[in-house]
Write a protein that holds these residues in place. Sequence first.
Motif, PDB file in Angstrom:
ATOM      1  N   LYS A 137      12.406  86.881  39.135  1.00  0.00           N
ATOM      2  CA  LYS A 137      13.518  86.580  40.025  1.00  0.00           C
ATOM      3  C   LYS A 137      14.784  86.732  39.177  1.00  0.00           C
ATOM      4  O   LYS A 137      15.060  85.916  38.303  1.00  0.00           O
ATOM      5  CB  LYS A 137      13.394  85.156  40.571  1.00  0.00           C
ATOM      6  CG  LYS A 137      14.653  84.605  41.249  1.00  0.00           C
ATOM      7  CD  LYS A 137      14.924  85.231  42.575  1.00  0.00           C
ATOM      8  CE  LYS A 137      16.096  84.524  43.265  1.00  0.00           C
ATOM      9  NZ  LYS A 137      16.480  85.188  44.534  1.00  0.00           N
ATOM     10  N   MET A 138      15.543  87.817  39.386  1.00  0.00           N
ATOM     11  CA  MET A 138      16.722  88.043  38.563  1.00  0.00           C
ATOM     12  C   MET A 138      17.877  87.193  39.076  1.00  0.00           C
ATOM     13  O   MET A 138      18.232  87.253  40.252  1.00  0.00           O
ATOM     14  CB  MET A 138      17.108  89.524  38.562  1.00  0.00           C
ATOM     15  CG  MET A 138      18.161  89.866  37.498  1.00  0.00           C
ATOM     16  SD  MET A 138      17.667  89.450  35.797  1.00  0.00           S
ATOM     17  CE  MET A 138      16.374  90.653  35.501  1.00  0.00           C
ATOM     18  N   LEU A 139      18.459  86.401  38.177  1.00  0.00           N
ATOM     19  CA  LEU A 139      19.514  85.476  38.558  1.00  0.00           C
ATOM     20  C   LEU A 139      20.909  86.015  38.278  1.00  0.00           C
ATOM     21  O   LEU A 139      21.862  85.697  38.996  1.00  0.00           O
ATOM     22  CB  LEU A 139      19.341  84.141  37.827  1.00  0.00           C
ATOM     23  CG  LEU A 139      17.990  83.438  38.014  1.00  0.00           C
ATOM     24  CD1 LEU A 139      17.960  82.141  37.216  1.00  0.00           C
ATOM     25  CD2 LEU A 139      17.712  83.171  39.485  1.00  0.00           C
ATOM     26  N   ALA A 140      21.054  86.814  37.214  1.00  0.00           N
ATOM     27  CA  ALA A 140      22.375  87.342  36.864  1.00  0.00           C
ATOM     28  C   ALA A 140      22.224  88.558  35.967  1.00  0.00           C
ATOM     29  O   ALA A 140      21.232  88.705  35.244  1.00  0.00           O
ATOM     30  CB  ALA A 140      23.221  86.277  36.159  1.00  0.00           C
ATOM     31  N   VAL A 141      23.227  89.420  36.026  1.00  0.00           N
ATOM     32  CA  VAL A 141      23.360  90.568  35.124  1.00  0.00           C
ATOM     33  C   VAL A 141      24.828  90.592  34.719  1.00  0.00           C
ATOM     34  O   VAL A 141      25.709  90.628  35.577  1.00  0.00           O
ATOM     35  CB  VAL A 141      22.993  91.898  35.829  1.00  0.00           C
ATOM     36  CG1 VAL A 141      23.179  93.070  34.872  1.00  0.00           C
ATOM     37  CG2 VAL A 141      21.578  91.859  36.380  1.00  0.00           C
ATOM     38  N   HIS A 142      25.114  90.529  33.421  1.00  0.00           N
ATOM     39  CA  HIS A 142      26.514  90.463  33.014  1.00  0.00           C
ATOM     40  C   HIS A 142      26.732  91.137  31.663  1.00  0.00           C
ATOM     41  O   HIS A 142      25.789  91.546  30.992  1.00  0.00           O
ATOM     42  CB  HIS A 142      26.987  89.007  32.969  1.00  0.00           C
ATOM     43  CG  HIS A 142      26.478  88.224  31.795  1.00  0.00           C
ATOM     44  ND1 HIS A 142      27.205  88.068  30.640  1.00  0.00           N
ATOM     45  CD2 HIS A 142      25.309  87.564  31.601  1.00  0.00           C
ATOM     46  CE1 HIS A 142      26.517  87.333  29.784  1.00  0.00           C
ATOM     47  NE2 HIS A 142      25.363  87.014  30.337  1.00  0.00           N
ATOM     48  N   ALA A 237      27.746  95.069  25.875  1.00  0.00           N
ATOM     49  CA  ALA A 237      26.291  94.989  25.997  1.00  0.00           C
ATOM     50  C   ALA A 237      25.949  94.245  27.280  1.00  0.00           C
ATOM     51  O   ALA A 237      26.699  93.376  27.728  1.00  0.00           O
ATOM     52  CB  ALA A 237      25.674  94.274  24.793  1.00  0.00           C
ATOM     53  N   VAL A 238      24.813  94.590  27.861  1.00  0.00           N
ATOM     54  CA  VAL A 238      24.374  93.995  29.123  1.00  0.00           C
ATOM     55  C   VAL A 238      23.358  92.886  28.849  1.00  0.00           C
ATOM     56  O   VAL A 238      22.432  93.060  28.052  1.00  0.00           O
ATOM     57  CB  VAL A 238      23.748  95.059  30.043  1.00  0.00           C
ATOM     58  CG1 VAL A 238      23.222  94.415  31.331  1.00  0.00           C
ATOM     59  CG2 VAL A 238      24.767  96.152  30.376  1.00  0.00           C
ATOM     60  N   PHE A 239      23.543  91.761  29.526  1.00  0.00           N
ATOM     61  CA  PHE A 239      22.625  90.633  29.441  1.00  0.00           C
ATOM     62  C   PHE A 239      21.996  90.389  30.811  1.00  0.00           C
ATOM     63  O   PHE A 239      22.612  90.662  31.848  1.00  0.00           O
ATOM     64  CB  PHE A 239      23.356  89.363  28.994  1.00  0.00           C
ATOM     65  CG  PHE A 239      23.975  89.460  27.635  1.00  0.00           C
ATOM     66  CD1 PHE A 239      23.303  89.024  26.514  1.00  0.00           C
ATOM     67  CD2 PHE A 239      25.243  90.008  27.479  1.00  0.00           C
ATOM     68  CE1 PHE A 239      23.876  89.124  25.258  1.00  0.00           C
ATOM     69  CE2 PHE A 239      25.831  90.115  26.227  1.00  0.00           C
ATOM     70  CZ  PHE A 239      25.145  89.674  25.119  1.00  0.00           C
ATOM     71  N   VAL A 240      20.788  89.867  30.811  1.00  0.00           N
ATOM     72  CA  VAL A 240      20.107  89.539  32.058  1.00  0.00           C
ATOM     73  C   VAL A 240      19.583  88.113  31.985  1.00  0.00           C
ATOM     74  O   VAL A 240      19.324  87.576  30.904  1.00  0.00           O
ATOM     75  CB  VAL A 240      18.940  90.512  32.350  1.00  0.00           C
ATOM     76  CG1 VAL A 240      19.468  91.905  32.644  1.00  0.00           C
ATOM     77  CG2 VAL A 240      17.940  90.550  31.196  1.00  0.00           C
ATOM     78  N   VAL A 241      19.444  87.494  33.168  1.00  0.00           N
ATOM     79  CA  VAL A 241      18.929  86.126  33.265  1.00  0.00           C
ATOM     80  C   VAL A 241      17.747  86.132  34.233  1.00  0.00           C
ATOM     81  O   VAL A 241      17.908  85.904  35.442  1.00  0.00           O
ATOM     82  CB  VAL A 241      20.030  85.150  33.743  1.00  0.00           C
ATOM     83  CG1 VAL A 241      19.507  83.711  33.700  1.00  0.00           C
ATOM     84  CG2 VAL A 241      21.287  85.279  32.894  1.00  0.00           C
ATOM     85  N   PRO A 242      16.546  86.437  33.727  1.00  0.00           N
ATOM     86  CA  PRO A 242      15.367  86.447  34.589  1.00  0.00           C
ATOM     87  C   PRO A 242      14.746  85.058  34.722  1.00  0.00           C
ATOM     88  O   PRO A 242      14.749  84.270  33.786  1.00  0.00           O
ATOM     89  CB  PRO A 242      14.418  87.395  33.838  1.00  0.00           C
ATOM     90  CG  PRO A 242      14.776  87.199  32.396  1.00  0.00           C
ATOM     91  CD  PRO A 242      16.251  86.903  32.368  1.00  0.00           C
ATOM     92  N   MET A 243      14.214  84.787  35.907  1.00  0.00           N
ATOM     93  CA  MET A 243      13.473  83.549  36.161  1.00  0.00           C
ATOM     94  C   MET A 243      12.034  83.910  36.508  1.00  0.00           C
ATOM     95  O   MET A 243      11.778  84.938  37.144  1.00  0.00           O
ATOM     96  CB  MET A 243      14.109  82.785  37.322  1.00  0.00           C
ATOM     97  CG  MET A 243      13.399  81.480  37.675  1.00  0.00           C
ATOM     98  SD  MET A 243      14.254  80.582  39.017  1.00  0.00           S
ATOM     99  CE  MET A 243      13.213  79.108  39.104  1.00  0.00           C
TER     100      MET A 243
END
Length: 343
Positions: A137-142, A237-243
């Motif tokens: 469940k992807m919460l954010a991409v920044h 750089a790209v960061f992701v916040v997966p759940m």
Amino acid sequence: MKQLLKQSALAAGLALAGLGVQAQTITLKVHHFLGPQSIQHTTMLGDWCKALARDSKDRLKCDIFPAMQLGGTPVQLYEQARDGVIDVAWTLQAYTPKLAKLEVFELPFMMTNAEATSRAAWDFAQKYAQEDFKDVKMLAVHVHGPGNIYTKTKAVTTMADLKGMKVRAPTRQVNKMVAMMGATPVAMPVPQVPEALSKGVIDGAVIPYEVAPGLKVNELTNFTAETDRTYNALYTAVFVVPMNKAKYDSLPADLKAVIDKNSGREMSAFFGKTQAGQDVPSKKVFEASANQKISIIPKAELEKWKKATDQLDDAWVAEMTGKGMDGKGMLQSATDLIKQYTK
């Protein structure tokens, strides 16, 4: 009558038990690779967890574990969230090759500012990377703020100054960019930068201001090359916040709604803006360092840097096209989305 009373009592007990289950506190394990004093720990993830607690009336809480305290390495964070070792991760997309579509935002001179580019990255991910995210469940991409070049023995004022230097780079595209500009790229996770600088494994590093003081880069280098901020950023750089998907699916509907409320485009923008906002106080640390000299690379020189690295855009388009995607359209979409959100 006795039987009826028994049934009523049983029904009441079940109802109360149900309320107990409904009201129980669920604590999410959140894991990342930076330290407990980092803005990512205290404010980005910290404020997000406070919002979950507030909106769920304390039924959703977090335990945030910094500096890989739960084990593993930074490159394993996405898999830890996917596999349920943890519930939520904050990590670089570069550590997960399957998310290479998001590299479009790491191409040289793509980013305008972190807030706008983070919104663009979220929208782009929704359009092109849903299949890549299907197991979480992807919460954010920044993204983070503009990257700088920090060096130990020689100032970088022109591209020629980079020739022969060993420079740490965070992602595949930035490694390629560094090589095209004449340096030797050395890939490593950011926590390894201090030791690499102190032991001479690298001559410099490209990172944003916000994380540099925490890595003692202001003490381990002597020169900072900052690009003209009216020009697009050298890189980001790209960061992701997966759940963990199973964890999200196990939540009752009202708590899923809390997660949904605190994820998506605006959470991505908050993360990007907050991380980039730390550039300001972190730059002051460098300005106060007696051993630091900060140079501003002017637009005219940056035009040369851009020309030298433009072929990276073409190479990324070709790579995506080779995988059966509309590489050219994807690059244009990313560019248009950034423009759309840039004020």
